[in-house]
Scaffold this motif. Structure first.
Motif, PDB file in Angstrom:
ATOM      1  N   MET A   1     -16.234  12.552 -17.697  1.00 59.80           N
ATOM      2  CA  MET A   1     -15.634  11.249 -17.413  1.00 59.80           C
ATOM      3  C   MET A   1     -15.037  11.238 -16.014  1.00 59.80           C
ATOM      4  SD  MET A   1     -12.435   9.422 -19.258  1.00 59.80           S
ATOM      5  CE  MET A   1     -11.355   9.974 -17.968  1.00 59.80           C
ATOM      6  N   SER A   2     -15.104  10.151 -15.396  1.00 59.48           N
ATOM      7  CA  SER A   2     -14.544  10.049 -14.046  1.00 59.48           C
ATOM      8  C   SER A   2     -13.024  10.149 -14.097  1.00 59.48           C
ATOM      9  CB  SER A   2     -14.956   8.721 -13.423  1.00 59.48           C
ATOM     10  OG  SER A   2     -14.070   8.390 -12.390  1.00 59.48           O
ATOM     11  N   MET A   3     -12.450  10.711 -13.009  1.00 58.18           N
ATOM     12  CA  MET A   3     -11.000  10.797 -12.904  1.00 58.18           C
ATOM     13  C   MET A   3     -10.413   9.416 -12.723  1.00 58.18           C
ATOM     14  SD  MET A   3      -9.793  13.907 -12.742  1.00 58.18           S
ATOM     15  CE  MET A   3      -8.259  13.439 -11.980  1.00 58.18           C
ATOM     16  N   LEU A   4     -11.259   8.526 -12.254  1.00 62.00           N
ATOM     17  CA  LEU A   4     -10.720   7.261 -11.790  1.00 62.00           C
ATOM     18  C   LEU A   4     -11.091   6.126 -12.712  1.00 62.00           C
ATOM     19  CD1 LEU A   4     -11.639   8.249  -8.271  1.00 62.00           C
ATOM     20  CD2 LEU A   4      -9.327   7.675  -8.919  1.00 62.00           C
ATOM     21  N   THR A   5     -10.266   5.912 -13.694  1.00 62.34           N
ATOM     22  CA  THR A   5     -10.474   4.748 -14.538  1.00 62.34           C
ATOM     23  C   THR A   5      -9.936   3.546 -13.787  1.00 62.34           C
ATOM     24  OG1 THR A   5      -8.394   5.325 -15.543  1.00 62.34           O
ATOM     25  CG2 THR A   5     -10.374   5.958 -16.728  1.00 62.34           C
ATOM     26  N   ALA A   6     -10.366   2.411 -14.240  1.00 65.36           N
ATOM     27  CA  ALA A   6     -10.009   1.195 -13.501  1.00 65.36           C
ATOM     28  C   ALA A   6      -8.496   0.995 -13.470  1.00 65.36           C
ATOM     29  CB  ALA A   6     -10.666  -0.018 -14.135  1.00 65.36           C
ATOM     30  N   THR A   7      -8.016   0.491 -12.369  1.00 60.58           N
ATOM     31  CA  THR A   7      -6.593   0.174 -12.266  1.00 60.58           C
ATOM     32  C   THR A   7      -6.481  -1.250 -11.774  1.00 60.58           C
ATOM     33  OG1 THR A   7      -4.551   0.709 -11.131  1.00 60.58           O
ATOM     34  CG2 THR A   7      -6.567   1.170  -9.952  1.00 60.58           C
ATOM     35  N   ALA A   8      -5.376  -1.853 -12.100  1.00 64.97           N
ATOM     36  CA  ALA A   8      -5.188  -3.238 -11.655  1.00 64.97           C
ATOM     37  C   ALA A   8      -5.149  -3.261 -10.134  1.00 64.97           C
ATOM     38  CB  ALA A   8      -3.901  -3.796 -12.237  1.00 64.97           C
ATOM     39  N   ARG A   9      -6.120  -3.795  -9.524  1.00 66.52           N
ATOM     40  CA  ARG A   9      -6.175  -3.887  -8.076  1.00 66.52           C
ATOM     41  C   ARG A   9      -5.518  -5.173  -7.620  1.00 66.52           C
ATOM     42  NH1 ARG A   9     -10.206  -0.990  -4.633  1.00 66.52           N
ATOM     43  NH2 ARG A   9     -11.111   0.444  -6.103  1.00 66.52           N
ATOM     44  N   LEU A  10      -4.622  -5.052  -6.673  1.00 68.60           N
ATOM     45  CA  LEU A  10      -3.972  -6.240  -6.156  1.00 68.60           C
ATOM     46  C   LEU A  10      -4.644  -6.612  -4.855  1.00 68.60           C
ATOM     47  CD1 LEU A  10      -0.492  -4.995  -7.068  1.00 68.60           C
ATOM     48  CD2 LEU A  10      -1.391  -7.187  -7.812  1.00 68.60           C
TER      49      LEU A  10
ATOM     50  N   THR B   1       4.256  11.116   3.546  1.00 68.73           N
ATOM     51  CA  THR B   1       3.706  10.541   2.318  1.00 68.73           C
ATOM     52  C   THR B   1       4.229   9.117   2.146  1.00 68.73           C
ATOM     53  OG1 THR B   1       3.837  12.755   1.399  1.00 68.73           O
ATOM     54  CG2 THR B   1       3.375  10.974  -0.140  1.00 68.73           C
TER      55      THR B   1
ATOM     56  N   ALA C   1       2.500   6.904   4.603  1.00 70.64           N
ATOM     57  CA  ALA C   1       1.086   6.712   4.260  1.00 70.64           C
ATOM     58  C   ALA C   1       0.988   5.724   3.099  1.00 70.64           C
ATOM     59  CB  ALA C   1       0.436   8.040   3.902  1.00 70.64           C
ATOM     60  N   ALA C   2       1.990   5.749   2.221  1.00 67.66           N
ATOM     61  CA  ALA C   2       1.986   4.835   1.076  1.00 67.66           C
ATOM     62  C   ALA C   2       2.447   3.438   1.474  1.00 67.66           C
ATOM     63  CB  ALA C   2       2.881   5.376  -0.038  1.00 67.66           C
TER      64      ALA C   2
ATOM     65  N   TYR D   1      -5.210   1.591   9.944  1.00 67.95           N
ATOM     66  CA  TYR D   1      -4.434   1.941   8.749  1.00 67.95           C
ATOM     67  C   TYR D   1      -3.094   1.215   8.689  1.00 67.95           C
ATOM     68  CZ  TYR D   1      -2.730   4.699   4.853  1.00 67.95           C
ATOM     69  OH  TYR D   1      -2.260   5.077   3.617  1.00 67.95           O
TER      70      TYR D   1
ATOM     71  N   PRO E   1      -1.770   0.369   0.979  1.00 63.62           N
ATOM     72  CA  PRO E   1      -3.014   1.045   1.364  1.00 63.62           C
ATOM     73  C   PRO E   1      -3.575   2.002   0.316  1.00 63.62           C
ATOM     74  CG  PRO E   1      -1.152   1.978   2.522  1.00 63.62           C
ATOM     75  CD  PRO E   1      -0.642   0.756   1.815  1.00 63.62           C
ATOM     76  N   MET E   2      -2.742   2.407  -0.648  1.00 62.69           N
ATOM     77  CA  MET E   2      -3.240   3.400  -1.605  1.00 62.69           C
ATOM     78  C   MET E   2      -4.390   2.887  -2.468  1.00 62.69           C
ATOM     79  SD  MET E   2       0.304   5.296  -2.655  1.00 62.69           S
ATOM     80  CE  MET E   2      -0.467   6.525  -3.690  1.00 62.69           C
ATOM     81  N   HIS E   3      -4.576   1.563  -2.480  1.00 64.08           N
ATOM     82  CA  HIS E   3      -5.725   1.017  -3.212  1.00 64.08           C
ATOM     83  C   HIS E   3      -7.024   1.217  -2.435  1.00 64.08           C
ATOM     84  CE1 HIS E   3      -3.263  -0.867  -6.299  1.00 64.08           C
ATOM     85  NE2 HIS E   3      -2.396  -1.109  -5.324  1.00 64.08           N
TER      86      HIS E   3
ATOM     87  N   ASN F   1       3.116   0.599  -4.162  1.00 62.50           N
ATOM     88  CA  ASN F   1       1.759   0.065  -4.093  1.00 62.50           C
ATOM     89  C   ASN F   1       1.395  -0.806  -5.284  1.00 62.50           C
ATOM     90  OD1 ASN F   1      -0.079   1.263  -1.697  1.00 62.50           O
ATOM     91  ND2 ASN F   1       1.625   2.604  -2.162  1.00 62.50           N
TER      92      ASN F   1
ATOM     93  N   ARG G   1      -0.322   4.453 -15.256  1.00 62.99           N
ATOM     94  CA  ARG G   1      -1.352   5.101 -14.440  1.00 62.99           C
ATOM     95  C   ARG G   1      -0.849   6.474 -13.959  1.00 62.99           C
ATOM     96  NH1 ARG G   1      -6.558   5.612 -12.785  1.00 62.99           N
ATOM     97  NH2 ARG G   1      -6.675   6.101 -10.581  1.00 62.99           N
TER      98      ARG G   1
ATOM     99  N   GLN H   1      -4.475  14.017 -16.339  1.00 62.23           N
ATOM    100  CA  GLN H   1      -5.836  14.338 -15.909  1.00 62.23           C
ATOM    101  C   GLN H   1      -5.902  15.496 -14.923  1.00 62.23           C
ATOM    102  OE1 GLN H   1      -6.837  10.216 -14.980  1.00 62.23           O
ATOM    103  NE2 GLN H   1      -8.668  10.400 -16.247  1.00 62.23           N
TER     104      GLN H   1
ATOM    105  N   ASP I   1      -6.834   4.439  -7.073  1.00 68.57           N
ATOM    106  CA  ASP I   1      -8.267   4.303  -7.268  1.00 68.57           C
ATOM    107  C   ASP I   1      -8.960   3.911  -5.957  1.00 68.57           C
ATOM    108  OD1 ASP I   1     -10.694   4.249  -8.484  1.00 68.57           O
ATOM    109  OD2 ASP I   1     -10.406   2.330  -9.490  1.00 68.57           O
TER     110      ASP I   1
ATOM    111  N   GLU J   1     -19.590   8.807  -6.964  1.00 66.44           N
ATOM    112  CA  GLU J   1     -19.226   7.438  -7.321  1.00 66.44           C
ATOM    113  C   GLU J   1     -19.290   6.510  -6.120  1.00 66.44           C
ATOM    114  OE1 GLU J   1     -16.141   8.789 -10.880  1.00 66.44           O
ATOM    115  OE2 GLU J   1     -15.360   8.068  -8.975  1.00 66.44           O
TER     116      GLU J   1
END
Ligand SMILES: Nc1ncnc2c1ncn2[C@@H]1O[C@H](COP(=O)(O)OP(=O)(O)O)[C@@H](O)[C@H]1O
Ligand SMILES: [Mg+2]
Lengths: 273, 309
Positions: free
Chosen positions: A1-10, A109, A112-113, B66, B72-74, B102, B108, B115, B146, B177
């Motif tokens: 299974m992929s690590m990346l399940t869907a997330t609510a994208r804004l 970090t 970057a976030a 950037y 940006p984490m999306h 974010n 999540r 995971q 993601d 992917e």
């Protein structure tokens, strides 16, 4: 299974929701750090402890005091005796909110976030400012009542309804907020806990000493513009000779966080993280 | 989304960390960012993330700078330094702060910690984590939104062999992917097993931008180890083709100056059986060091001659 399940994208987010996210992030960080609680406990113990202690000893010495000593006694200042050290702890909370991110490297970090660095600083300022105002005002009132109760035997104790008392108590909350935000600015400018705390210490303790050694009238003129003196002017019940008007002293006090945070915002935006 | 680095130069005082660097990282494959320590990999990654500003040149992710990205984490997830965490905070709190900034749901955070294998220590202070656990935490942070672009700076450090395998599979899955994956390392051996494509730098300059296969095949100075039942016969054939052959104690031959492909071809033509045919990892690493060092010296010399600084 992929690590990346869907997330609510804004795809799009309003500015208010976005900034609220930054504030939540800073709140989470502060609440998840044990030293926050330790420091607030320490500040509380000092603030609420020392005033009443001084009041108690004053009351017991009162019969032996001279008339001049009695006339010079200031029950409001006694309330705030513990705040001289407590303010440094609260201001250090402001320094640490950013300096701990530099010392651990977490700042990269964080940026970057959220690459909008000035908005991150604003969020930090809002959270630190809110805590300082809330805790500072609470401590101010919480110290006033036991201190005055213990001063009762001296006949100098003040009631909450006494003219200027509520204003003075609120002013102490505002002063602590200003000094905490100044700490945040200094921490951002120096990028170091030691540097930020040293800056605060200098501003609150060392500079006043140096200024008082200046020839008159400069010692008083400059002295009245320093944070410690402004605290006295704002929380005193009577205006001293040479003091600024109350609105003026409030404005000068607020200039400290404004200037230091402003410089910090410029540095953050322009320089490498 | 691509990462496009265009003619980027970065100085720290007098020292030039990155110089005229141009490359593009394409989606759908794992791109290794390879170079010895101090060659400018971390600096480049910091510039991609808008943390450091280039003195010259431009960097775009999916066409955007950037620092212009909101939440940006999306779009981009990165791990620069796994040890850059607040030791007093828990793994959950660390990720939750990033999630808040974010607009990512707390659920999540919990799912990702599970995971990456940190579910049982999520509520413990990060200060007590091993380096490998911190790497996993950082990787979880990179994956939170993601994103379609992922960037990891030396993520293998501190991982145990099982963790290394886990990471390799993860990187491959992410690329499969269709995501853009950039991973840095100073070890060719590490990259040769993970990366489809390599961007090789030395002292801040581009040395190679090529498929991993080609890069390794081109490493002609590298030795190839051959095991063959008729070693003597094979050695004669290879020497006749210009190779230097050394018989090793364990019954294998160490061949230089011929590619593995050429050796296989010659053995086939001569009707000689092969039991083993592989590039010598250690010598590959040496060849890579040699290559980056040579490139650096050449350019330093050229720069001196042309008066460039
Ligand atoms: N913030 C900085 N200040 C001064 N020099 C730096 C800084 N960051 C990197 N450097 C220098 O730039 C060069 C490249 O470093 P780096 O990007 O960390 O390389 P790598 O990640 O490939 O090991 C090194 O010589 C390093 O000393
Ligand atoms: Mg590095």
């Amino acid at each position: 299974m992929s690590m990346l399940t869907a997330t609510a994208r804004l795809a799009t987010v309003g500015p208010a929701a976005w900034f609220k996210g930054l504030i939540s992030a800073e709140t989470v960080k502060l609440r998840a750090t044990r030293s926050t609680y330790a420091m607030l406990t320490g500040a509380t113990a000092l603030a609420v402890g020392i005033g009443p202690l001084v009041a108690k000893s004053t009351a017991s010495r009162w019969p032996h005091l001279t008339a001049a000593e009695r006339a010079g006694f200031d029950p409001m200042a006694t309330t705030f005796r513990g705040f001289e050290i407590a303010q440094l702890i609260i201001a250090t909370l402001g320094v640490l909110a950013v300096s701990s991110e530099y010392s651990t490297g977490l700042i990269r970090t964080t940026f970057a976030a959220a690459p909008q660095r000035r908005a991150v600083l604003a969020a930090k300022a809002l959270v630190i400012g809110a805590i300082a105002l809330l805790i500072g005002t609470a401590l101010s009132f919480a110290t006033f009542f036991p201190t005055q109760a213990l001063l009762d035997p001296t006949g100098t104790s003040l009631a909450l309804g006494h003219p200027g008392v509520v204003r003075a108590l609120l002013a102490m909350g505002v002063y602590l907020t200003a000094i905490a935000l100044t700490g945040l600015g200094l921490g951002t400018l120096t990028r170091s806990t030691a540097g930020g705390v040293a800056g605060l210490f200098g501003l609150v303790f060392l500079v006043p000493g140096a200024v008082s050694a200046l020839p008159a009238p400069w010692n008083v003129r400059i002295g009245t513009w320093l944070p410690g003196d402004l605290a006295g002017q704002l929380t005193g019940l009577h205006l001293q000779a040479g003091a600024l008007s109350r609105p003026a002293s409030l404005i000068v006090l607020l200039l400290y966080p404004i200037v230091f945070l402003g410089l910090a915002a410029i540095r953050l935006h322009r320089q490498d993280a | 989304m691509k990462i496009e680095v265009a003619d980027v130069t970065k100085r720290y005082g007098e020292a030039v960390a990155v110089s005229g660097l141009t490359f593009t990282v394409e989606p759908g494959r794992v791109t290794g960012f390879l170079g010895p320590n101090g060659s400018g990999k971390s600096t480049t990654m910091r510039m991609i993330l808008g943390l450091d500003t280039p003195d010259r040149g431009d960097i775009a992710i999916g066409g955007h700078r950037y620092r212009g990205l909101v939440r940006p984490m999306h779009q981009v997830g990165a791990l620069l330094d796994a040890t850059a965490v607040h030791p007093a905070r828990t793994g959950t709190a660390h990720l939750r702060a990033l999630a808040c900034a974010n607009g990512i749901a707390p659920s999540r955070v919990d799912a990702l910690l599970e995971q990456v294998g940190l579910g049982s220590v999520a509520r413990r202070r990060v200060g007590g984590y091993s380096l490998g656990m911190k790497q996993r935490l950082g990787i979880a942070g990179a994956l939170l939104g993601d994103p379609s672009v992922l960037m990891f700076d030396e993520p293998v450090n501190g991982l145990d062999p099982e963790g290394v395998r886990w990471l390799r599979d993860l990187l491959r899955d992410l690329a499969a992917e269709g995501r853009t994956v950039l991973v840095s390392s100073h070890l060719l051996s590490e990259m040769s097993q993970t990366a489809d494509h390599l961007i090789v730098i030395g002292r801040g300059r581009l040395i190679a931008d090529t498929s991993t296969q080609d890069f390794i095949a081109d490493g002609s100075a590298a030795r190839v180890i051959v095991r063959a039942p008729y070693g003597g016969d094979l050695a004669r054939v290879l020497i006749a083709d210009g190779a230097a052959v050394e018989a090793r104690g364990d019954g294998t031959l160490a061949v230089t100056d011929l590619t593995a492909a050429r050796i296989g071809h010659l053995a086939h033509e001569a009707g000689l059986e092969l039991h083993e045919l592989r590039p010598d990892q250690a010598s590959l690493e040496e060849a890579f060091m040699q290559l980056t060092a040579d490139a650096v010296e050449h350019r330093a010399l050229a720069a001196e001659l042309t008066g460039e600084r």
